[in-house]
Every structure is written in C-alpha cells, then in structure tokens.
Design an enzyme around this catalytic site. Structure first.
Site, mmCIF file in Angstrom:
data_model
loop_
_atom_site.group_PDB
_atom_site.id
_atom_site.type_symbol
_atom_site.label_atom_id
_atom_site.label_comp_id
_atom_site.label_asym_id
_atom_site.label_seq_id
_atom_site.Cartn_x
_atom_site.Cartn_y
_atom_site.Cartn_z
ATOM 1 N N ARG A 100 36.187 35.521 35.648
ATOM 2 C CA ARG A 100 35.741 35.688 37.209
ATOM 3 C C ARG A 100 36.405 33.434 37.675
ATOM 4 O O ARG A 100 35.360 33.525 37.275
ATOM 5 C CB ARG A 100 34.737 36.090 37.536
ATOM 6 C CG ARG A 100 33.652 35.597 38.449
ATOM 7 C CD ARG A 100 32.831 36.849 39.058
ATOM 8 N NE ARG A 100 33.156 37.868 38.718
ATOM 9 C CZ ARG A 100 31.901 39.191 39.239
ATOM 10 N NH1 ARG A 100 31.129 38.893 39.409
ATOM 11 N NH2 ARG A 100 32.417 40.454 39.420
ATOM 12 N N HIS A 127 40.302 42.102 42.181
ATOM 13 C CA HIS A 127 39.700 42.327 41.145
ATOM 14 C C HIS A 127 39.717 43.418 40.531
ATOM 15 O O HIS A 127 39.666 44.409 41.205
ATOM 16 C CB HIS A 127 38.480 42.798 41.813
ATOM 17 C CG HIS A 127 36.341 43.429 41.824
ATOM 18 N ND1 HIS A 127 37.300 42.325 39.852
ATOM 19 C CD2 HIS A 127 35.347 43.178 41.784
ATOM 20 C CE1 HIS A 127 35.395 42.572 40.136
ATOM 21 N NE2 HIS A 127 34.819 43.049 40.324
ATOM 22 N N GLN A 130 37.672 46.429 38.487
ATOM 23 C CA GLN A 130 36.386 46.995 39.682
ATOM 24 C C GLN A 130 37.653 48.067 39.593
ATOM 25 O O GLN A 130 37.285 49.583 39.887
ATOM 26 C CB GLN A 130 36.271 46.628 40.655
ATOM 27 C CG GLN A 130 35.322 47.053 41.383
ATOM 28 C CD GLN A 130 33.912 47.423 40.971
ATOM 29 O OE1 GLN A 130 32.735 46.378 40.134
ATOM 30 N NE2 GLN A 130 33.493 48.700 40.794
ATOM 31 N N ASP A 230 32.802 46.883 50.555
ATOM 32 C CA ASP A 230 32.204 46.091 49.609
ATOM 33 C C ASP A 230 31.264 44.737 51.201
ATOM 34 O O ASP A 230 30.860 45.472 52.516
ATOM 35 C CB ASP A 230 33.335 45.577 49.322
ATOM 36 C CG ASP A 230 33.217 44.184 48.260
ATOM 37 O OD1 ASP A 230 32.026 44.460 48.412
ATOM 38 O OD2 ASP A 230 33.927 43.502 48.218
ATOM 39 N N CYS A 269 31.512 48.710 44.962
ATOM 40 C CA CYS A 269 31.670 48.336 43.780
ATOM 41 C C CYS A 269 30.519 47.119 43.497
ATOM 42 O O CYS A 269 29.863 46.877 41.852
ATOM 43 C CB CYS A 269 32.786 46.757 43.819
ATOM 44 S SG CYS A 269 32.681 45.654 44.700
ATOM 45 N N ARG A 297 32.722 50.710 34.814
ATOM 46 C CA ARG A 297 33.030 49.617 34.031
ATOM 47 C C ARG A 297 33.266 49.606 33.369
ATOM 48 O O ARG A 297 34.633 49.326 32.407
ATOM 49 C CB ARG A 297 32.453 48.101 35.361
ATOM 50 C CG ARG A 297 32.071 48.834 36.575
ATOM 51 C CD ARG A 297 33.637 47.800 37.336
ATOM 52 N NE ARG A 297 33.809 46.630 36.418
ATOM 53 C CZ ARG A 297 33.592 45.216 37.115
ATOM 54 N NH1 ARG A 297 32.565 45.318 37.750
ATOM 55 N NH2 ARG A 297 34.122 44.178 36.506
#
Ligand code: CP
Ligand code: NVA
Length: 320
Positions: A100, A127, A130, A230, A269, A297
């Site tokens: 990340r 991402h 996700q 988000d 998410c 996930r």
C-alpha cells in the site's frame, strides 16, 4: 510471472477465474495451500490500514504461508532506501510482495525490480483488491453466481463522490472488465482521469459493459442495482478533500437517492464517515451490505493470491 498493480492487469476471463477461486475458498476456507512451506509474503504499508492488513495477514496464513507485515515507517524504506533495492531484497526471500503506497509509479517500480508477484494494496490511483471483493459481494447479493464463476455482466453500479480517487478509478476498470454498466456521479472538478475513462471504455467495448461519468447524482443512480461511495478525504489528500465538502454534498448517499435505484444495495469500502459521504440511515440500514463486503476482502484476495501462485492458469498479461 504476473503482477496485480491495477484492475486491468487481468483479462475479463482471468477476473472471473480469480473470483470463482475466491468463492470456492469462501466455501472451504483451508482447501488450498499455495504458500505451504511456509512461504513468507511481505505486506508493506506506507499508509494506515485495518481491513487490508487483517485480510492479507489472515489470507496468507489460511493459504499455508507466513505473513510479514511491515510498516514502511519502521523499515529502511521510511529512511529513503530506494524502491528498486527494497524490491531486490524482499523478493530474494519472500514469495509475494503486497504494498500500500502513494503514487502508482512507486508500485510500478517495485514490480519492475521484483522477482516475485507484486500486488497493489491501494495506491492514490487504484484499489484493485477492494474491487475484487466488491464484485464478489455483488455476485452474492444480486444472485449472479454461475458454475463458471460470478455472472456480473449487465448489472448496473453507481459510484457517487470523489470521482478522481482510487475507488472511482478502480470501479471504472474492474466493473467494465466484468461487463457491467458502471456510472460515476461526481463534481466536474473531481472527475476521473480521462485516460482511465478511456481505458474503461475500451474494455467495455469488448465485454458488453457500459461506462459513464455524470455530474448528476440522480442520473447516476437511476434504476441501478448497486450504489457505492467512499470517503471524501482520501489518505494523503485530506486537506483538499475537506475543502471540497461543499461541492460533494449533493453526492451524499441518502435514502432519497437509494430509492431511485432498483432495489439497490449500498456498498462502501470503509472506513466510512457518517453524515458526510453517506447518512447513518443508509449505511446502518437494511440495504447496506458493507460488512459482507469487508469480509469478502479475505476471500477475494485469497482467490487472487492462489491464482498468482498458479502459473499454468495465466494467459498473456493484457497490459504487457
Ligand atoms: N477498505 C480498505 O482498504 O480498508 P483499510 O484502509 O482499513 O485497509
Ligand atoms: N479512497 C480511500 C480508500 C480507503 C480504503 C483512501 O485512499 O483513503
């Protein structure tokens, strides 16, 4: 060897295979052991995380491996050791690198110098892990599970909020690959990168999907199966995100907007900021599937890691 740096690093068929493998691992959690040995997998964080950290650590252990979770601030990377040198060292001992970080160019460089697969656990631009979890969730809750994998084609998916962030851009690519009708509803000044929109349109032309960007929240959610949002202030972009709150307010997911969908479910998410991008009534209400989405996930990423460790399954990389 294949990497997973953005959603379109896999073909539409490969995405389906990965999701099918994730679903099989959800049904029988300890059935595959590609990391038996145990192989070590480095999971490196330049930014905060709860779900990604726990789901990768748990998933690697479930697959027979040993997760090595590293906060970059406590490693030599945090003191400026070059990415290329770190890639060479990590990949001489570990079987996969999950990272990340900030700019996409950083993970591209890690992949260039790594001898093992590199997985994007979130960058400023994408991402993709996700989105795998989200697609698996849509297939489960909208009844799109076929024997060959999830049947997502034709499902409609609206994302409202910061259209320029990693989630928006990954939805464009990932949903287009799945043959879905993906709609971004955002302020004009927070529109996705035109190159990402163009890439999504090209993918949609081959999968039967549809891609649109609108500045009307109502138009985006009209008749959709899924409404997602988000945070308005992504990691590393907090100041600009807070300053943009007035122009983002019309894109807050409310019960009124949800009612314009077609029996729509709500996705996020996480982490969520109630009464900012979504009301408590929606995220804590009956249409919300956010806890299932968070758990997925684990299953989706296990499908991805098992697939990456299984080279016989790989076709030509679509972006090579
Ligand atoms: N959704 C997500 O990536 O959560 P974390 O930041 O907690 O990992
Ligand atoms: N867009 C958010 C996603 C967090 C999982 C961020 O980058 O902070």
């Amino acid at each position: 060897m294949r990497h997973f740096l953005r959603d379109d690093d896999v073909t539409s068929d490969e995405q389906r295979q990965i999701l099918a493998r994730g679903l099989a691992l959800k049904a029988d959690r300890f059935v595959e052991k590609p990391f038996a040995g145990p192989h070590t997998v480095a999971v490196v964080f330049d930014k905060s995380s709860t779900r990604t950290r726990v789901s990768f650590a748990t998933g690697i252990a479930d697959l027979g491996g040993s997760p090595l979770v590293i906060d970059a601030s406590g490693s030599q990377m945090g003191r400026g050791e070059p990415i290329a040198d770190t890639a060479r060292v990590l990949s001489s001992m570990c079987s996969m690198i999950v990272w990340r970080t900030f700019g996409q160019e950083r993970i591209d460089e890690m992949a260039r110098y790594s001898a093992v697969p590199v997985v994007n656990a979130l960058t400023d631009q994408f991402h993709p892990c996700q989105i795998l979890a989200d697609l698996l969730t849509v297939a489960e809750v909208k009844g799109g599970l076929a024997q060959s994998g999830p049947a997502l084609a034709g499902r409609s998916f609206a994302y409202l909020g910061d259209g320029a962030n990693n989630m928006s851009q990954s939805y464009l690519l990932g949903c287009a690959l799945a043959g879905m009708d993906v709609r971004i509803g955002c302020p004009e000044s927070l529109s996705p990168d035109p190159e990402v929109v163009q890439a999504a349109e090209q993918i949609a032309a081959t999968t039967g999907g549809r891609v649109s960007v609108t500045h009307s929240a109502q138009e985006a959610v009209e008749g959709v199966d899924v409404v997602a949002t988000d945070t308005w202030a992504s990691m590393g972009n907090e100041e600009a995100g807070h300053a943009a709150e007035p122009i983002l307010a019309p894109y807050r997911v409310t019960a009124e907007l949800m009612a314009l969908g077609k029996d729509a479910v709500f996705m996020h998410c996480l982490p969520a900021y109630r009464e900012h991008e979504v009301t408590s009534e929606v995220i804590d209400g009956p249409a919300s599937v956010v806890w299932r989405e968070a758990e997925n996930r684990l299953h989706a990423q296990k499908g991805l890691m098992a697939w990456l460790m299984d080279p016989q399954q790989h076709d030509q990389a679509p972006r090579d």
